[in-house]
Design a protein around this motif. Structure first.
Motif, mmCIF file in Angstrom:
data_model
loop_
_atom_site.group_PDB
_atom_site.id
_atom_site.type_symbol
_atom_site.label_atom_id
_atom_site.label_comp_id
_atom_site.label_asym_id
_atom_site.label_seq_id
_atom_site.Cartn_x
_atom_site.Cartn_y
_atom_site.Cartn_z
ATOM 1 N N CYS A 162 4.006 4.534 -3.417
ATOM 2 C CA CYS A 162 3.696 3.383 -4.253
ATOM 3 C C CYS A 162 4.115 3.599 -5.707
ATOM 4 C CB CYS A 162 2.206 3.069 -4.167
ATOM 5 S SG CYS A 162 1.732 2.387 -2.558
ATOM 6 N N LYS A 163 3.965 4.821 -6.207
ATOM 7 C CA LYS A 163 4.417 5.082 -7.571
ATOM 8 C C LYS A 163 5.930 4.937 -7.664
ATOM 9 C CE LYS A 163 4.529 8.360 -11.353
ATOM 10 N NZ LYS A 163 4.372 9.775 -11.794
ATOM 11 N N ARG A 164 6.624 5.378 -6.629
ATOM 12 C CA ARG A 164 8.081 5.241 -6.598
ATOM 13 C C ARG A 164 8.491 3.769 -6.628
ATOM 14 N NH1 ARG A 164 8.981 7.234 -1.773
ATOM 15 N NH2 ARG A 164 8.711 9.380 -2.508
ATOM 16 N N CYS A 165 7.730 2.938 -5.910
ATOM 17 C CA CYS A 165 8.050 1.505 -5.865
ATOM 18 C C CYS A 165 7.761 0.803 -7.187
ATOM 19 C CB CYS A 165 7.286 0.831 -4.739
ATOM 20 S SG CYS A 165 7.890 1.261 -3.087
ATOM 21 N N ASP B 292 11.332 -8.360 -4.878
ATOM 22 C CA ASP B 292 11.459 -8.048 -6.298
ATOM 23 C C ASP B 292 11.028 -9.204 -7.201
ATOM 24 O OD1 ASP B 292 12.480 -6.105 -8.390
ATOM 25 O OD2 ASP B 292 13.725 -7.849 -8.845
ATOM 26 N N PRO B 293 11.320 -10.474 -6.852
ATOM 27 C CA PRO B 293 10.873 -11.573 -7.729
ATOM 28 C C PRO B 293 9.358 -11.680 -7.862
ATOM 29 C CG PRO B 293 12.626 -12.327 -6.284
ATOM 30 C CD PRO B 293 12.205 -10.971 -5.787
ATOM 31 N N ALA B 294 8.592 -11.040 -6.993
ATOM 32 C CA ALA B 294 7.129 -11.074 -7.069
ATOM 33 C C ALA B 294 6.597 -9.743 -7.588
ATOM 34 C CB ALA B 294 6.535 -11.393 -5.707
ATOM 35 N N LYS B 295 7.193 -9.245 -8.647
ATOM 36 C CA LYS B 295 6.878 -7.902 -9.133
ATOM 37 C C LYS B 295 5.411 -7.715 -9.505
ATOM 38 C CE LYS B 295 11.220 -6.000 -10.928
ATOM 39 N NZ LYS B 295 11.987 -5.669 -12.144
ATOM 40 N N LEU B 296 4.788 -8.752 -10.049
ATOM 41 C CA LEU B 296 3.408 -8.578 -10.492
ATOM 42 C C LEU B 296 2.470 -8.352 -9.314
ATOM 43 C CD1 LEU B 296 1.955 -8.298 -13.074
ATOM 44 C CD2 LEU B 296 1.745 -10.772 -13.244
ATOM 45 N N ALA B 297 2.695 -9.076 -8.219
ATOM 46 C CA ALA B 297 1.908 -8.843 -7.011
ATOM 47 C C ALA B 297 2.221 -7.468 -6.434
ATOM 48 C CB ALA B 297 2.182 -9.928 -5.974
ATOM 49 N N LEU B 298 3.491 -7.107 -6.436
ATOM 50 C CA LEU B 298 3.910 -5.793 -5.956
ATOM 51 C C LEU B 298 3.233 -4.682 -6.760
ATOM 52 C CD1 LEU B 298 5.943 -4.076 -4.195
ATOM 53 C CD2 LEU B 298 7.490 -4.241 -6.137
ATOM 54 N N SER B 299 3.141 -4.875 -8.071
ATOM 55 C CA SER B 299 2.494 -3.884 -8.932
ATOM 56 C C SER B 299 1.027 -3.708 -8.560
ATOM 57 C CB SER B 299 2.603 -4.300 -10.402
ATOM 58 O OG SER B 299 3.947 -4.387 -10.804
ATOM 59 N N PHE B 300 0.365 -4.823 -8.212
ATOM 60 C CA PHE B 300 -1.038 -4.718 -7.812
ATOM 61 C C PHE B 300 -1.181 -3.897 -6.541
ATOM 62 C CE2 PHE B 300 -4.255 -6.549 -4.899
ATOM 63 C CZ PHE B 300 -5.375 -5.985 -5.489
ATOM 64 N N TYR B 301 -0.318 -4.109 -5.557
ATOM 65 C CA TYR B 301 -0.427 -3.345 -4.314
ATOM 66 C C TYR B 301 -0.171 -1.859 -4.572
ATOM 67 C CZ TYR B 301 -0.271 -7.948 -2.145
ATOM 68 O OH TYR B 301 -0.526 -9.244 -1.796
ATOM 69 N N CYS B 302 0.747 -1.565 -5.467
ATOM 70 C CA CYS B 302 1.023 -0.160 -5.794
ATOM 71 C C CYS B 302 -0.149 0.465 -6.543
ATOM 72 C CB CYS B 302 2.294 -0.058 -6.629
ATOM 73 S SG CYS B 302 3.821 -0.492 -5.764
ATOM 74 N N LEU B 303 -0.602 -0.210 -7.600
ATOM 75 C CA LEU B 303 -1.712 0.319 -8.388
ATOM 76 C C LEU B 303 -3.002 0.339 -7.573
ATOM 77 C CD1 LEU B 303 -0.971 -1.493 -11.778
ATOM 78 C CD2 LEU B 303 -0.712 0.952 -11.297
ATOM 79 N N VAL C 254 -7.533 2.965 -4.851
ATOM 80 C CA VAL C 254 -8.439 3.128 -3.709
ATOM 81 C C VAL C 254 -8.342 4.519 -3.094
ATOM 82 C CG1 VAL C 254 -6.890 2.304 -1.876
ATOM 83 C CG2 VAL C 254 -9.342 1.891 -1.692
ATOM 84 N N SER C 255 -7.195 5.154 -3.245
ATOM 85 C CA SER C 255 -7.031 6.512 -2.708
ATOM 86 C C SER C 255 -7.532 7.579 -3.670
ATOM 87 C CB SER C 255 -5.559 6.767 -2.376
ATOM 88 O OG SER C 255 -4.759 6.696 -3.539
ATOM 89 N N GLY C 256 -7.904 7.170 -4.891
ATOM 90 C CA GLY C 256 -8.374 8.123 -5.889
ATOM 91 C C GLY C 256 -7.271 8.980 -6.477
ATOM 92 N N HIS D 283 1.538 -3.442 2.914
ATOM 93 C CA HIS D 283 0.825 -2.920 4.083
ATOM 94 C C HIS D 283 0.140 -1.589 3.783
ATOM 95 C CE1 HIS D 283 3.398 -5.910 6.133
ATOM 96 N NE2 HIS D 283 2.361 -5.997 6.944
ATOM 97 N N THR D 284 0.698 -0.814 2.858
ATOM 98 C CA THR D 284 0.046 0.433 2.458
ATOM 99 C C THR D 284 -1.305 0.145 1.828
ATOM 100 O OG1 THR D 284 2.171 1.543 2.105
ATOM 101 C CG2 THR D 284 0.246 2.504 1.030
ATOM 102 N N TYR D 285 -1.320 -0.773 0.847
ATOM 103 C CA TYR D 285 -2.581 -1.068 0.173
ATOM 104 C C TYR D 285 -3.608 -1.669 1.117
ATOM 105 C CZ TYR D 285 -6.203 -3.277 -2.499
ATOM 106 O OH TYR D 285 -7.440 -3.656 -2.940
ATOM 107 N N LEU D 286 -3.217 -2.693 1.880
ATOM 108 C CA LEU D 286 -4.191 -3.375 2.726
ATOM 109 C C LEU D 286 -4.722 -2.478 3.839
ATOM 110 C CD1 LEU D 286 -2.644 -6.945 2.882
ATOM 111 C CD2 LEU D 286 -4.638 -6.185 1.589
#
Length: 369
Positions: A18-21, A33-44, A49-51, A309-312
């Protein structure tokens, strides 16, 4: 047959993916890519959640992400909110401060929801949030049937965008940006004979939109008053039936399983106070089989992983209490099912996003003046 022992959850590998993404997307994911802000939320969110947020990132990186998110806050005739990214901005757009939007660079309601949670994950103080402009934006997005469009000029209008409006109002602790009664009527009109909720009236019941409906109802009413006991039981039955023999959940009746629905259906059961009906051991086994060996979780085994899918998947596991038999790698930060964020992040949002109270006004109010 499900495996008798649960493989480790590769929290470090998923956090690295996720950090790489956050820096750049692999070729299999450039379409989002056009939905970067949503993508950023899933990464962050995955890091949160994983600490792993503090372990995997540096102070300057978190500050850089905060600044980038704030640069997506734009204002216009319809109010102030956050756009998906700056990909439609002109070359000479101002990069510092609150920007004016153009007809081709509108803020979006889903992106605004993810921006507020992302900034909460990064522990921002929200001193730059235009709260009055955001309430105006919400009013501009509500339609006559009570639903919300993704942006004031139109776009998608369904339970997803309506849930985001409810979540934003909750975080603001201010419901003056919507007609709540009308919005609740729209949500109820999306209910189907199966007990789930479609994306819009007369639509097929979906796991994701069922979560959006139930979470919005709970956020607005504090309890599920609009649901009778019979309706509640029917919804629980439909959700439980969506868990397949391989442990995963399907999003629709008689469809294949998908890791993201482990959250959408599982969280829906939690909102209904029926989370104990999830077969966690089977679900965790399915999620483990969706792990990619180099980090990240895919929708099904053998597919490419992605931050969504990683975040959810991680969020679905975090909803349920950790058992020592699972091993320490499966211990995650507890999740608030209503806002879809860890309880620490949810608490930060609820504390720092509302407008600061004027002490003098409070004193006058206490004095009865």
């Amino acid at each position: 047959m499900l495996p008798t022992s649960l493989p480790p959850l590769s929290k470090g590998g998923h956090a690295t993916h996720c950090k790489r993404c956050l820096s750049g997307l692999p070729s299999s994911q450039v379409d989002i890519d056009p939905a970067k802000l949503a993508l950023s939320f899933y990464c962050l969110g995955s890091l949160d959640v994983s600490g792993e947020l503090e372990k995997k990132t540096k102070d300057w990186e978190r500050e850089q992400w905060r600044e980038w998110i704030w640069n997506q806050q734009i204002r216009g005739h319809y109010g102030t909110a956050f756009r998906a990214s700056s990909y439609m901005a002109t070359k000479h757009s101002v990069s510092i401060g609150l920007q004016e939007n153009s007809d081709h660079d509108n803020p979006q309601i889903i992106m605004t929801y993810t921006a507020l949670l992302s900034l909460s994950i990064l522990r921002d103080n929200f001193s730059r949030l235009d709260r009055k402009g955001l309430l105006k934006f919400l009013r501009s997005c509500q339609n006559t049937d009570g639903s919300f469009s993704s942006e004031p000029s139109g776009g998608d209008s369904d339970l997803r965008t309506t849930f985001c409006a409810f979540a934003i109002s909750t975080m603001l602790d201010d419901w003056s940006g919507m007609d709540v009664a009308s919005a609740l009527q729209f949500i109820c009109s999306c209910r189907t004979y199966e007990g789930g909720y479609g994306q819009s009236p007369s639509g097929e019941a979906l796991g994701g939109t069922t979560y959006c409906a139930l979470a919005a109802l709970r956020l607005a009413t504090k309890q599920l008053d609009p649901l009778s006991l019979q309706d509640r039981q029917k919804t629980i039955r439909w959700l439980v039936q969506n868990q397949a023999s391989n442990g995963g959940f399907s999003g629709r009746t008689n469809k294949v399983t998908d890791a993201c629905y482990c959250f959408w259906c599982g969280a829906s059961l939690h909102v209904l106070d029926a989370g104990d009906l999830v077969d966690k051991a089977a679900m965790s086994s399915f999620i483990a089989s969706c792990q990619f060996k180099y980090g990240g979780i895919a929708k099904i085994p053998g597919e490419h992983p992605d931050p969504y899918h990683t975040y959810l998947s991680l969020a679905a596991v975090a909803l349920l209490p950790h058992s020592s038999s699972e091993g320490t790698s499966w211990a995650l930060c507890p999740l608030d099912p209503l806002l879809n964020a860890t309880y620490q992040t949810s608490s930060w949002a609820r504390t720092h996003i509302p407008a600061p109270k004027d002490r003098d006004d409070d004193n006058l109010r206490d004095a009865g003046i």
